[in-house]
Structure formats: structure tokens, C-alpha cells
Scaffold this motif. Sequence first.
Motif, PDB file in Angstrom:
ATOM      1  N   GLY A   1       0.860  -1.341   0.051  1.00 23.22           N
ATOM      2  CA  GLY A   1      -0.027  -0.076  -0.082  1.00 23.22           C
ATOM      3  C   GLY A   1       0.926   1.112   0.050  1.00 23.22           C
ATOM      4  N   ILE A   2       1.967   1.404   0.710  1.00 24.77           N
ATOM      5  CA  ILE A   2       2.819   2.413   0.704  1.00 24.77           C
ATOM      6  C   ILE A   2       3.411   2.633  -0.654  1.00 24.77           C
ATOM      7  N   VAL A   3       3.846   1.456  -1.204  1.00 28.41           N
ATOM      8  CA  VAL A   3       4.339   1.756  -2.830  1.00 28.41           C
ATOM      9  C   VAL A   3       3.216   2.305  -3.589  1.00 28.41           C
ATOM     10  N   THR A   4       2.031   1.785  -3.446  1.00 23.01           N
ATOM     11  CA  THR A   4       1.066   2.462  -4.560  1.00 23.01           C
ATOM     12  C   THR A   4       0.845   3.874  -4.120  1.00 23.01           C
ATOM     13  N   VAL A   5       0.765   4.092  -2.833  1.00 27.06           N
ATOM     14  CA  VAL A   5       0.585   5.577  -2.693  1.00 27.06           C
ATOM     15  C   VAL A   5       1.707   6.423  -2.910  1.00 27.06           C
TER      16      VAL A   5
ATOM     17  N   LEU B   1       9.904   8.301 -14.644  1.00 31.13           N
ATOM     18  CA  LEU B   1       8.775   7.684 -14.143  1.00 31.13           C
ATOM     19  C   LEU B   1       8.469   6.355 -14.616  1.00 31.13           C
ATOM     20  N   ILE B   2       9.064   5.779 -15.724  1.00 31.66           N
ATOM     21  CA  ILE B   2       9.032   4.511 -16.197  1.00 31.66           C
ATOM     22  C   ILE B   2       9.930   3.585 -15.510  1.00 31.66           C
ATOM     23  N   ALA B   3      11.151   4.112 -15.144  1.00 31.47           N
ATOM     24  CA  ALA B   3      11.895   3.300 -14.389  1.00 31.47           C
ATOM     25  C   ALA B   3      11.290   3.148 -12.901  1.00 31.47           C
ATOM     26  N   ALA B   4      10.703   4.128 -12.371  1.00 33.99           N
ATOM     27  CA  ALA B   4      10.115   3.946 -11.082  1.00 33.99           C
ATOM     28  C   ALA B   4       8.935   2.869 -10.938  1.00 33.99           C
ATOM     29  N   PHE B   5       8.275   2.813 -11.988  1.00 32.12           N
ATOM     30  CA  PHE B   5       7.044   2.010 -12.192  1.00 32.12           C
ATOM     31  C   PHE B   5       7.644   0.398 -12.439  1.00 32.12           C
TER      32      PHE B   5
ATOM     33  N   GLN C   1       7.147  -2.773  -9.490  1.00 33.19           N
ATOM     34  CA  GLN C   1       6.296  -3.273  -9.816  1.00 33.19           C
ATOM     35  C   GLN C   1       5.757  -4.391  -9.017  1.00 33.19           C
ATOM     36  N   ARG C   2       6.938  -5.262  -8.532  1.00 40.06           N
ATOM     37  CA  ARG C   2       6.967  -6.495  -7.680  1.00 40.06           C
ATOM     38  C   ARG C   2       6.373  -6.202  -6.416  1.00 40.06           C
ATOM     39  N   TYR C   3       6.061  -4.916  -5.859  1.00 38.02           N
ATOM     40  CA  TYR C   3       5.584  -4.579  -4.878  1.00 38.02           C
ATOM     41  C   TYR C   3       4.215  -4.545  -5.055  1.00 38.02           C
ATOM     42  N   TRP C   4       3.583  -4.040  -5.977  1.00 32.30           N
ATOM     43  CA  TRP C   4       2.475  -4.028  -6.393  1.00 32.30           C
ATOM     44  C   TRP C   4       1.957  -5.357  -6.731  1.00 32.30           C
ATOM     45  N   GLN C   5       2.439  -6.188  -7.191  1.00 30.05           N
ATOM     46  CA  GLN C   5       2.054  -7.434  -7.506  1.00 30.05           C
ATOM     47  C   GLN C   5       1.779  -8.468  -6.241  1.00 30.05           C
ATOM     48  N   SER C   6       2.925  -8.088  -5.280  1.00 33.06           N
ATOM     49  CA  SER C   6       2.906  -8.968  -3.930  1.00 33.06           C
ATOM     50  C   SER C   6       1.470  -8.281  -3.245  1.00 33.06           C
ATOM     51  N   GLY C   7       1.161  -6.922  -3.569  1.00 27.04           N
ATOM     52  CA  GLY C   7      -0.145  -6.513  -2.759  1.00 27.04           C
ATOM     53  C   GLY C   7      -1.268  -7.219  -3.547  1.00 27.04           C
TER      54      GLY C   7
END
Length: 318
Positions: A231-235, A296-300, A304-310
Motif C-alpha cells: 500500500g505504501i508503494v502504491t500511494v 517515471l517509467i523506471a520507478a514503475f 512493480q513487484r511490490y504492486w504484484q505482491s499486494g
Amino acid sequence: MTATTSSATATAREPRAPRRGARGRAAAGPLVIRRRPRRNRRSVTLTVLTTVMLVYTLLPLAWLVINATKTQEGLFRSFGLWFDGDFALFDNIAGTFTYGGGIFTRWLLNTLLYVVVGAGGATLLATIAGYGLAKFDFPGKKAVFAVVIGAVAVPGTALAVPTFLMFSNMSLTNTPWAIIIPSLISPFGLYLMWTFASDAVPDEILESARVDGAREFQTFFRISLPLLAPGIVTVLLFTVVATWNNYFLPLIMLKDPDWYPLTLGLNSWNAQATTAGGEVIFNLVITGSLLTIVPLIAAFLLLQRYWQSGLAAGSVKG
């Protein structure tokens, strides 16, 4: 007598014909049912819509990459979606960083400052406040929830003029604080962390930690914070993109070009073509736009793996 007994014994030894029914099938062995493998259904409509959205998303990026390789003259003598004879990408990159005394580097550093302090601070505040609202009860909690929902519904442009008047009275306009302080408030990030922390951190774990004598700060940093990582990574990504692409707030707050972010600086370069005696540098504007979206592309891609785990964590329940 003996013949009768022998015939009876022979009759008793003869195997009986299996009966039809459930008992007969059980005696003959387990019934094996073979199921045909299901074929994946292919929706033509969904495929067409996905293709259209993919083209709609990647076409501007492809145009940007292709035209960043052209010279100023090559932009007008070649087709927009194909390369020109002169490959000038590296010359354009060098010209972008050296034009105007290297002002593009100053704009890039300003943007990084606004993102690190503003978006990072907004993520920290949203995480702490969302966790507190999700795991603690206090009077007026429903009123706070209503205020947060109302703040999410209010567009940022509606608050631009009141924010400018407030910062003007405090003599903070034309300073970095005029961009950083408003960026610290993220109602959507607060609401997102509030809802995420309600399910991501079980109450039983918090109660066990309190029984063991752990303080609230220890429980938050050692137990809750790792569970809140997706959630922190998403925000963080939402606030970084919003701050990085922020244009309207710097437009009304800043007058000094030395404090411009990339969005406002590239727009000033683009506006030179319409001013009397201004130099037309569309090739540098396009190259600078390409360099702007690379972080921005590099950050995504890196996060990305934190989003997938969430997303996977919410799909499996014990």
C-alpha cells in the motif's frame, strides 16, 4: 444322496452374475469419470478493445521516441511516425542539457526536490494517518471519514486560487515551499492507506504485540510497516506521478524560472515559438519531454513487484 450334495456344492461355487446398480459398480471397482479439458474462451470483442487501448497508450510514446531522434528541420520534412535520415538523438540530449546555460538540469533538480520532499512527505503522512484511523477508535472518527471523502471529491484546481491567496499573505509565493507544502496533503492517499491498513494488518497481531509489552511505535515500525509495504508503494507512486506532472500549481505560484519544475520549464521553451524574436527549439522540447518520462517509467518498473505482491496478498485468505 451323494449326487444331490455334489450338485448343490457345485451350484454354490458357481460365480454369480454381477448386479446392476451402485453395489455392482462398487464391486467391479471405482468408476472413473474423465472430464474433457476446458478450452480457454476467446472473446473477439475483448481482444479488439485491448488492442485499441494498447495502441492508444503506446502511440504517443512511440511518436515521442521517434521524433526525439530528429533535428529541428527533420521534424517538418519527415513523417511523424517514422525516422528521418539524420539520427540526432544524442545531439538533442546534449543540446537539451546545455541550452540556456544548462537550465534544464536546474529544472530537473527542482522537480526531484519537490518529489522527494513533497511526495515522500505525503506518503509518510498518509501512511501514519491511515494506519491510525484504521486501527484506533476515537470520538469523531466518522466525521473525519466524511471530511476525507469530501476532500477526495474536491478537484485540486478548485483549491488553487484560495491556496495562492493564502500563500501570498504569508509571503511564500515564488518559493519552493509554495509547491512542497500543498504536495504534502494527499486525501486520496490517506483514504487508500486507511482502507488498506484495515485488512492488511490483523488486529490479533497487534493485540499479541501489546500483550508482549511492545509499544505502539515498536509495533508500527516492526510489525505493521512491513505488512503495509504494498500500500505504501502504491500511494508513493500516485503521489510521485502527481507531483512530477504538476503544472497548474507551479504556474500560479512561481515567477522565477530558476524554481520552475520540468513541466513549466518545457512549456516556456515551447512558448518561445510564438513570441517575437523567440528561438524555435521544438526538437529540444520533444527530447526534454522524453527525458522527463524516463524516471517515471523506471520507478514503475522497479516497484512493480511490490504492486504484484499486494494484489496476490489479497487473493488468498487463511
